[in-house]
Write a protein that holds these residues in place. Structure first.
Motif, PDB file in Angstrom:
ATOM      1  N   ARG A   1      16.359  85.924  24.821  1.00  0.00           N
ATOM      2  CA  ARG A   1      15.932  86.344  26.102  1.00  0.00           C
ATOM      3  C   ARG A   1      15.659  84.775  26.759  1.00  0.00           C
ATOM      4  O   ARG A   1      14.722  84.196  26.260  1.00  0.00           O
ATOM      5  CB  ARG A   1      14.714  87.342  26.092  1.00  0.00           C
ATOM      6  CG  ARG A   1      14.321  87.622  27.706  1.00  0.00           C
ATOM      7  CD  ARG A   1      13.118  88.499  27.809  1.00  0.00           C
ATOM      8  NE  ARG A   1      12.707  88.630  29.273  1.00  0.00           N
ATOM      9  CZ  ARG A   1      12.430  87.729  30.290  1.00  0.00           C
ATOM     10  NH1 ARG A   1      12.313  86.760  29.830  1.00  0.00           N
ATOM     11  NH2 ARG A   1      12.305  88.290  31.364  1.00  0.00           N
ATOM     12  N   VAL A   2      15.957  84.744  27.938  1.00  0.00           N
ATOM     13  CA  VAL A   2      15.621  83.383  28.570  1.00  0.00           C
ATOM     14  C   VAL A   2      15.087  83.855  30.090  1.00  0.00           C
ATOM     15  O   VAL A   2      15.694  84.505  30.818  1.00  0.00           O
ATOM     16  CB  VAL A   2      17.112  82.744  28.874  1.00  0.00           C
ATOM     17  CG1 VAL A   2      16.455  81.264  29.708  1.00  0.00           C
ATOM     18  CG2 VAL A   2      17.519  82.183  27.642  1.00  0.00           C
ATOM     19  N   GLY A   3      13.700  83.785  30.214  1.00  0.00           N
ATOM     20  CA  GLY A   3      13.267  83.828  31.477  1.00  0.00           C
ATOM     21  C   GLY A   3      12.920  82.780  32.355  1.00  0.00           C
ATOM     22  O   GLY A   3      13.337  81.441  31.916  1.00  0.00           O
ATOM     23  N   ARG A   4      12.129  82.704  33.329  1.00  0.00           N
ATOM     24  CA  ARG A   4      11.682  81.395  34.001  1.00  0.00           C
ATOM     25  C   ARG A   4      10.751  80.689  33.466  1.00  0.00           C
ATOM     26  O   ARG A   4      10.969  79.559  33.347  1.00  0.00           O
ATOM     27  CB  ARG A   4      11.169  82.080  35.473  1.00  0.00           C
ATOM     28  CG  ARG A   4      11.039  80.993  36.219  1.00  0.00           C
ATOM     29  CD  ARG A   4      10.397  81.628  37.648  1.00  0.00           C
ATOM     30  NE  ARG A   4       8.956  82.080  37.655  1.00  0.00           N
ATOM     31  CZ  ARG A   4       7.802  81.538  37.540  1.00  0.00           C
ATOM     32  NH1 ARG A   4       7.879  80.263  37.375  1.00  0.00           N
ATOM     33  NH2 ARG A   4       6.439  82.257  37.291  1.00  0.00           N
ATOM     34  N   THR A   5       9.826  81.030  32.676  1.00  0.00           N
ATOM     35  CA  THR A   5       8.816  80.167  32.045  1.00  0.00           C
ATOM     36  C   THR A   5       8.954  80.107  30.506  1.00  0.00           C
ATOM     37  O   THR A   5       8.281  79.561  29.730  1.00  0.00           O
ATOM     38  CB  THR A   5       7.447  80.541  32.548  1.00  0.00           C
ATOM     39  OG1 THR A   5       7.049  81.843  32.124  1.00  0.00           O
ATOM     40  CG2 THR A   5       7.453  80.348  33.949  1.00  0.00           C
TER      41      THR A   5
ATOM     42  N   SER B   1       8.354  77.210  26.075  1.00  0.00           N
ATOM     43  CA  SER B   1       7.782  77.127  27.374  1.00  0.00           C
ATOM     44  C   SER B   1       8.656  76.533  28.063  1.00  0.00           C
ATOM     45  O   SER B   1       9.042  75.369  27.614  1.00  0.00           O
ATOM     46  CB  SER B   1       6.266  76.719  27.376  1.00  0.00           C
ATOM     47  OG  SER B   1       5.909  76.429  28.574  1.00  0.00           O
ATOM     48  N   ARG B   2       9.241  76.710  29.201  1.00  0.00           N
ATOM     49  CA  ARG B   2      10.366  76.049  29.902  1.00  0.00           C
ATOM     50  C   ARG B   2       9.894  75.894  31.235  1.00  0.00           C
ATOM     51  O   ARG B   2       9.252  76.588  31.987  1.00  0.00           O
ATOM     52  CB  ARG B   2      11.687  76.603  29.618  1.00  0.00           C
ATOM     53  CG  ARG B   2      11.695  78.330  30.479  1.00  0.00           C
ATOM     54  CD  ARG B   2      13.013  78.770  29.888  1.00  0.00           C
ATOM     55  NE  ARG B   2      14.319  78.080  29.959  1.00  0.00           N
ATOM     56  CZ  ARG B   2      15.119  78.028  31.248  1.00  0.00           C
ATOM     57  NH1 ARG B   2      14.829  78.865  32.094  1.00  0.00           N
ATOM     58  NH2 ARG B   2      16.331  77.616  31.226  1.00  0.00           N
TER      59      ARG B   2
ATOM     60  N   ALA C   1       8.522  73.909  22.365  1.00  0.00           N
ATOM     61  CA  ALA C   1       8.073  75.120  21.346  1.00  0.00           C
ATOM     62  C   ALA C   1       6.692  75.397  21.475  1.00  0.00           C
ATOM     63  O   ALA C   1       6.101  74.455  21.592  1.00  0.00           O
ATOM     64  CB  ALA C   1       8.719  74.507  20.114  1.00  0.00           C
ATOM     65  N   VAL C   2       6.664  76.685  21.401  1.00  0.00           N
ATOM     66  CA  VAL C   2       5.188  77.471  21.526  1.00  0.00           C
ATOM     67  C   VAL C   2       4.947  78.435  20.336  1.00  0.00           C
ATOM     68  O   VAL C   2       3.918  78.319  19.910  1.00  0.00           O
ATOM     69  CB  VAL C   2       5.009  78.043  22.918  1.00  0.00           C
ATOM     70  CG1 VAL C   2       4.894  77.185  24.090  1.00  0.00           C
ATOM     71  CG2 VAL C   2       5.684  79.213  23.003  1.00  0.00           C
TER      72      VAL C   2
ATOM     73  N   ALA D   1      17.494  74.435  11.458  1.00  0.00           N
ATOM     74  CA  ALA D   1      17.225  75.485  12.427  1.00  0.00           C
ATOM     75  C   ALA D   1      16.797  74.917  13.824  1.00  0.00           C
ATOM     76  O   ALA D   1      16.903  75.263  15.040  1.00  0.00           O
ATOM     77  CB  ALA D   1      16.519  76.613  11.922  1.00  0.00           C
ATOM     78  N   ASP D   2      15.707  74.181  13.552  1.00  0.00           N
ATOM     79  CA  ASP D   2      14.685  73.645  14.702  1.00  0.00           C
ATOM     80  C   ASP D   2      15.637  72.603  15.572  1.00  0.00           C
ATOM     81  O   ASP D   2      15.567  72.512  16.746  1.00  0.00           O
ATOM     82  CB  ASP D   2      13.559  72.766  13.937  1.00  0.00           C
ATOM     83  CG  ASP D   2      12.505  72.325  15.208  1.00  0.00           C
ATOM     84  OD1 ASP D   2      12.211  73.166  16.112  1.00  0.00           O
ATOM     85  OD2 ASP D   2      12.430  71.315  15.122  1.00  0.00           O
ATOM     86  N   GLU D   3      16.596  71.856  14.884  1.00  0.00           N
ATOM     87  CA  GLU D   3      17.426  71.039  15.607  1.00  0.00           C
ATOM     88  C   GLU D   3      18.332  71.632  16.754  1.00  0.00           C
ATOM     89  O   GLU D   3      18.477  71.472  17.831  1.00  0.00           O
ATOM     90  CB  GLU D   3      18.236  70.213  14.912  1.00  0.00           C
ATOM     91  CG  GLU D   3      19.099  69.151  15.461  1.00  0.00           C
ATOM     92  CD  GLU D   3      18.441  68.121  16.188  1.00  0.00           C
ATOM     93  OE1 GLU D   3      18.875  67.417  17.073  1.00  0.00           O
ATOM     94  OE2 GLU D   3      17.088  67.945  16.071  1.00  0.00           O
ATOM     95  N   ALA D   4      18.788  72.875  16.153  1.00  0.00           N
ATOM     96  CA  ALA D   4      19.793  73.832  17.009  1.00  0.00           C
ATOM     97  C   ALA D   4      18.990  74.361  17.820  1.00  0.00           C
ATOM     98  O   ALA D   4      19.409  74.479  19.221  1.00  0.00           O
ATOM     99  CB  ALA D   4      20.442  74.836  16.060  1.00  0.00           C
ATOM    100  N   PHE D   5      17.747  74.779  17.568  1.00  0.00           N
ATOM    101  CA  PHE D   5      16.840  75.531  18.737  1.00  0.00           C
ATOM    102  C   PHE D   5      16.589  74.503  19.904  1.00  0.00           C
ATOM    103  O   PHE D   5      16.478  74.829  20.708  1.00  0.00           O
ATOM    104  CB  PHE D   5      15.625  76.064  17.650  1.00  0.00           C
ATOM    105  CG  PHE D   5      14.496  76.306  18.738  1.00  0.00           C
ATOM    106  CD1 PHE D   5      14.376  77.585  19.577  1.00  0.00           C
ATOM    107  CD2 PHE D   5      13.171  75.767  18.323  1.00  0.00           C
ATOM    108  CE1 PHE D   5      13.102  77.851  20.218  1.00  0.00           C
ATOM    109  CE2 PHE D   5      12.035  76.191  19.161  1.00  0.00           C
ATOM    110  CZ  PHE D   5      12.091  77.193  20.020  1.00  0.00           C
TER     111      PHE D   5
END
Length: 128
Positions: free
Chosen positions: A86-90, A115-116, A61-62, A45-49
């Motif tokens: 949900r994909v936001g700015r940060t 965090s992105r 990841a946070v 799951a973590d690899e796909a994430f």
């Protein structure tokens, strides 16, 4: 060789809308009860994430959570299907279903937040 390669993971699809990663449970991935180790399902799951969250931005990841519903057994082909919630700015949150086979039952549900930040001109996009 990466950790994913060591576990025998294969990327089936990688788009910002849906990413799929598969592996087959081997004897080396079993726990003391003879079923797939929880860490194996978490790693899948973590690899796909990680893949989906880094396709369009630099992400780390946070928070992650995994709920187990059913056991996997040796020989089972597992497929982790990651989709954005949900994909936001940060921040971005993704849902990953670990399934037995392509369209099989859901064995585990993973939710993760990253965090992105957007990639600058000097940062390369993730390539598979």
């Amino acid at each position: 060789m990466s950790y994913a390669d060591t576990l025998g993971m294969r990327v089936l699809e990688a788009t910002p809308e849906r990413t799929r990663v598969a592996l087959t449970v081997t004897a080396g991935g079993l726990n003391m009860h003879g079923t797939a180790h929880g860490g194996l399902l978490f790693s899948l799951a973590d690899e796909a994430f990680a893949l989906i969250s880094n396709l369009e931005a630099q992400a780390v990841a946070v928070e992650m959570h995994l709920s187990f519903f059913r056991a996997a057994r040796q020989g089972d082909k597992l497929v982790a299907v990651a989709t954005p919630e949900r994909v936001g700015r940060t921040l971005a949150t993704y849902r990953v279903e670990v399934r037995r086979g392509e369209d099989g039952e859901v064995l585990a549900l993973f939710l993760g937040t990253v965090s992105r930040r957007e990639r600058g001109k000097d940062r390369k996009a993730l390539t598979l």
